[in-house]
Design an enzyme around this catalytic site. Structure first.
Site, PDB file in Angstrom:
ATOM      1  NE  ARG A  44      -4.555  -1.590   0.649  1.00  0.00           N
ATOM      2  CZ  ARG A  44      -5.244  -1.669   1.296  1.00  0.00           C
ATOM      3  NH1 ARG A  44      -5.501  -0.173   2.550  1.00  0.00           N
ATOM      4  NH2 ARG A  44      -5.697  -2.762   1.084  1.00  0.00           N
TER       5      ARG A  44
ATOM      6  NE  ARG B  35      -7.434   5.201   3.071  1.00  0.00           N
ATOM      7  CZ  ARG B  35      -8.044   4.826   3.791  1.00  0.00           C
ATOM      8  NH1 ARG B  35      -9.685   5.277   3.763  1.00  0.00           N
ATOM      9  NH2 ARG B  35      -7.948   3.537   3.979  1.00  0.00           N
TER      10      ARG B  35
ATOM     11  NE  ARG C 122      -9.945   7.451  -1.557  1.00  0.00           N
ATOM     12  CZ  ARG C 122     -11.405   8.160  -1.762  1.00  0.00           C
ATOM     13  NH1 ARG C 122     -12.116   9.128  -2.600  1.00  0.00           N
ATOM     14  NH2 ARG C 122     -12.012   7.817  -1.613  1.00  0.00           N
TER      15      ARG C 122
ATOM     16  CG  ASP D 173      -8.630  -2.790  -3.228  1.00  0.00           C
ATOM     17  OD1 ASP D 173      -8.213  -2.244  -2.601  1.00  0.00           O
ATOM     18  OD2 ASP D 173     -10.154  -3.886  -3.229  1.00  0.00           O
TER      19      ASP D 173
ATOM     20  CE1 TYR E 125     -13.200  -7.353   1.808  1.00  0.00           C
ATOM     21  CE2 TYR E 125     -11.307  -8.765   1.261  1.00  0.00           C
ATOM     22  CZ  TYR E 125     -11.939  -7.903   1.715  1.00  0.00           C
ATOM     23  OH  TYR E 125     -10.591  -7.289   2.693  1.00  0.00           O
TER      24      TYR E 125
HETATM   25  O1  CP3 Z   1       0.397  -1.207  -2.087  1.00  0.00           O
HETATM   26  C1  CP3 Z   1      -0.232  -0.692  -2.918  1.00  0.00           C
HETATM   27  O2  CP3 Z   1      -0.231   0.964  -3.357  1.00  0.00           O
HETATM   28  C2  CP3 Z   1      -1.139  -0.885  -4.644  1.00  0.00           C
HETATM   29  C3  CP3 Z   1      -2.522  -0.437  -4.104  1.00  0.00           C
HETATM   30  C4  CP3 Z   1      -3.331  -1.674  -3.668  1.00  0.00           C
HETATM   31  C5  CP3 Z   1      -4.056  -1.076  -2.854  1.00  0.00           C
HETATM   32  N1  CP3 Z   1      -5.072  -2.032  -2.417  1.00  0.00           N
HETATM   33  C6  CP3 Z   1      -5.089  -0.045  -3.550  1.00  0.00           C
HETATM   34  C7  CP3 Z   1      -6.247   0.339  -2.021  1.00  0.00           C
HETATM   35  C8  CP3 Z   1      -3.283  -3.084  -3.031  1.00  0.00           C
HETATM   36  C9  CP3 Z   1      -2.180  -4.160  -3.313  1.00  0.00           C
HETATM   37  C10 CP3 Z   1      -4.489  -3.883  -2.359  1.00  0.00           C
HETATM   38  C11 CP3 Z   1      -4.773  -4.868  -2.071  1.00  0.00           C
HETATM   39  C12 CP3 Z   1      -5.931  -4.969  -0.854  1.00  0.00           C
HETATM   40  N2  CP3 Z   1      -7.750  -4.498  -1.228  1.00  0.00           N
HETATM   41  C13 CP3 Z   1      -6.209  -6.195  -0.634  1.00  0.00           C
HETATM   42  C14 CP3 Z   1      -4.672  -6.880  -0.181  1.00  0.00           C
HETATM   43  C15 CP3 Z   1      -3.637  -6.627   0.544  1.00  0.00           C
HETATM   44  C16 CP3 Z   1      -4.846  -6.509   2.587  1.00  0.00           C
HETATM   45  O3  CP3 Z   1      -4.376  -4.938   2.972  1.00  0.00           O
HETATM   46  O4  CP3 Z   1      -4.889  -7.361   2.928  1.00  0.00           O
HETATM   47  C17 CP3 Z   1      -6.896  -6.093   0.454  1.00  0.00           C
HETATM   48  C18 CP3 Z   1      -8.245  -6.854   1.585  1.00  0.00           C
HETATM   49  C19 CP3 Z   1      -7.977  -5.300  -0.307  1.00  0.00           C
HETATM   50  C20 CP3 Z   1      -9.432  -4.647   0.013  1.00  0.00           C
HETATM   51  C21 CP3 Z   1      -9.489  -3.292   0.532  1.00  0.00           C
HETATM   52  N3  CP3 Z   1      -9.276  -2.275  -0.698  1.00  0.00           N
HETATM   53  C22 CP3 Z   1      -9.902  -2.273   1.724  1.00  0.00           C
HETATM   54  C23 CP3 Z   1     -10.320  -3.584   2.623  1.00  0.00           C
HETATM   55  C24 CP3 Z   1     -10.337  -1.405   1.425  1.00  0.00           C
HETATM   56  C25 CP3 Z   1     -10.794  -0.372   2.671  1.00  0.00           C
HETATM   57  C26 CP3 Z   1      -9.830  -0.345   3.821  1.00  0.00           C
HETATM   58  C27 CP3 Z   1      -8.548   0.848   3.593  1.00  0.00           C
HETATM   59  O5  CP3 Z   1      -7.473   0.649   3.773  1.00  0.00           O
HETATM   60  O6  CP3 Z   1      -9.172   1.937   3.408  1.00  0.00           O
HETATM   61  C28 CP3 Z   1      -9.458  -0.946   0.191  1.00  0.00           C
HETATM   62  C29 CP3 Z   1      -9.212   0.170   0.004  1.00  0.00           C
HETATM   63  C30 CP3 Z   1      -8.735   0.710  -1.307  1.00  0.00           C
HETATM   64  N4  CP3 Z   1      -7.532  -0.229  -1.633  1.00  0.00           N
HETATM   65  C31 CP3 Z   1      -7.684   1.550  -0.372  1.00  0.00           C
HETATM   66  C32 CP3 Z   1      -7.000   1.804  -1.429  1.00  0.00           C
HETATM   67  C33 CP3 Z   1      -4.993   3.064  -0.962  1.00  0.00           C
HETATM   68  C34 CP3 Z   1      -7.648   3.479   0.267  1.00  0.00           C
HETATM   69  C35 CP3 Z   1      -9.191   3.911  -0.448  1.00  0.00           C
HETATM   70  C36 CP3 Z   1      -9.008   5.112  -0.372  1.00  0.00           C
HETATM   71  O7  CP3 Z   1      -8.588   5.777  -1.089  1.00  0.00           O
HETATM   72  O8  CP3 Z   1      -9.728   5.528  -0.014  1.00  0.00           O
END
Ligand code: CP3
Length: 354
Positions: A27, A31, A40, A78, A154
């Protein structure tokens, strides 16, 4: 084709010699970075950010511009793009995480599930190509997918991070239905990752974020076996180079020996395991990626340096370590603390590569 100027990350994944331990952060585009929040806002919503190749490229490159010592870029997208393409109706509610309009709980709905047309995910492959060209060979680009088990949590529960009682009930009462979901998802992941590789991804990572919720036997049957199947069907070389695969089961350190025999080139570790002990258990069969607790980045540069030095010392001399966090960076991380971690990895790791 651009010449890759920094292949330290790819070499470490293949356990080849490098001058220092490469580093990236799960990640890393997110944010905690004010520049991410600004893009964003321009994009309107998280999925609009993912679906626009230029926005996705901009945010992928933001951490690399801020931290020149990062050794890899990861596609901005994602894991939930797949259930979205399967028609489950994904949305991200502010502060609540992802939600699905439709869930897979009824037998009739589950039996209707099919591998989606990859055209539904073309925006992801376009982002990969655009990012590769913007990187211009600076560092390698990682593509990724969720594991079938994690995606299924999910799809069945409709949201993440629950106690997984609905999907676990299905696993024990109607394993045939869960296997149908997992098999369809695994076939989708194979096509999805191979299309990312075709579009320019130079390594791939499978995120099994909820594998650690399973019992020993259930992990093998419902999660690991499907990841193995995927890995066996992945494209192994592109542009004359190997495309390594990293498998990350969060909470999965109990099963490292089984994971090391999965065909993955590297295993991601969360922070609960000592990386030196993990290395001796797997006997250098695969590379290891990890494993600083992301909460350490909320502390001070001095504390961060100390924890980084401990992990490097625990892994010890030799090849096959990619430094990373044990899970995604939190949104409350001061950006300068992430910089302190990255700098410390370079400063303290050279001594282990002589
Ligand atoms: O790593 C990176 O920089 C690449 C981008 C990336 C995102 N999600 C961007 C994201 C990657 C590799 C993921 C994978 C992801 N997404 C996983 C597996 C990794 C892990 O964390 O276990 C999972 C379970 C998700 C599902 C997901 N997407 C959740 C649970 C959430 C919300 C929780 C949170 O941290 O905000 C997201 C949203 C998300 N995916 C954001 C980002 C940058 C935040 C969204 C926003 O900008 O509001």
């Amino acid at each position: 084709m651009q010449v890759l100027q920094n292949d330290t990350f790819l070499k470490a994944l293949m356990r080849q010699p490098t001058d220092y331990t490469p580093v990236w952060m799960m990640r890393q585009a997110g944010r905690y970075l004010p520049e991410y929040k600004a893009t964003r806002k321009d994009a309107g919503s998280f999925m609009d950010l993912c679906k626009n190749a230029q926005f996705a490229t901009d945010v992928t490159l933001q951490p690399l511009d801020r931290y020149p010592l990062l050794d890899a870029a990861i596609l901005f997208s994602d894991i939930l793009t797949i259930p979205d393409a399967m028609g489950l109706g994904l949305s991200f509610e502010a502060g609540e995480g992802p939600r699905f309009k439709r869930t897979l709980q009824q037998e009739a709905d589950i039996k209707k599930l099919v591998v989606p047309d990859m055209a539904e995910l073309q925006y992801v492959f376009n982002a990969v190509t655009t990012i590769r060209s913007a990187l211009n060979g600076r560092v390698p680009l990682i593509g990724f997918s969720g594991s079938p088990w994690t995606l299924a949590t999910y799809m069945v529960e409709g949201k993440g991070g629950t106690d997984f009682l609905t999907i676990k009930k299905m696993a024990y009462a109607r394993p045939d239905l869960l296997h149908h979901i997992l098999e369809t998802t695994a076939q989708t992941v194979i096509q999805y990752l191979n299309a990312q590789i075709d579009a320019g991804a130079q390594a791939v990572m499978i995120f099994d974020s909820w594998g650690g919720a399973l019992s020993h036997n259930a992990y093998i049957e419902f999660s690991l076996n499907y990841m193995k199947k995927i890995i066996a069907s992945l494209t192994k070389t592109a542009d004359g180079r190997q495309v390594p695969c990293v498998m990350f089961t969060k909470g999965g350190a109990l099963w490292l020996e089984a994971q090391a025999a999965s065909g993955a080139d590297a295993l991601g570790l969360d922070w609960t395991v000592d990386i030196g002990q993990a290395r001796s258990r797997i006997g250098d069969k695969v590379a290891l990626q990890g494993n600083l607790d992301p909460a350490v980045l909320l502390s001070t540069p001095e504390a961060i340096e100390k924890e980084v030095a401990n992990i490097l010392a625990s892994y010890g001399h030799g090849n096959g370590h990619v430094f990373n966090l044990g899970h995604g960076i939190t949104q409350w991380t001061p950006p300068e603390n992430a910089g302190a971690m990255i700098d410390a990895v370079r400063k303290y790791s050279k001594q282990y590569h002589t």
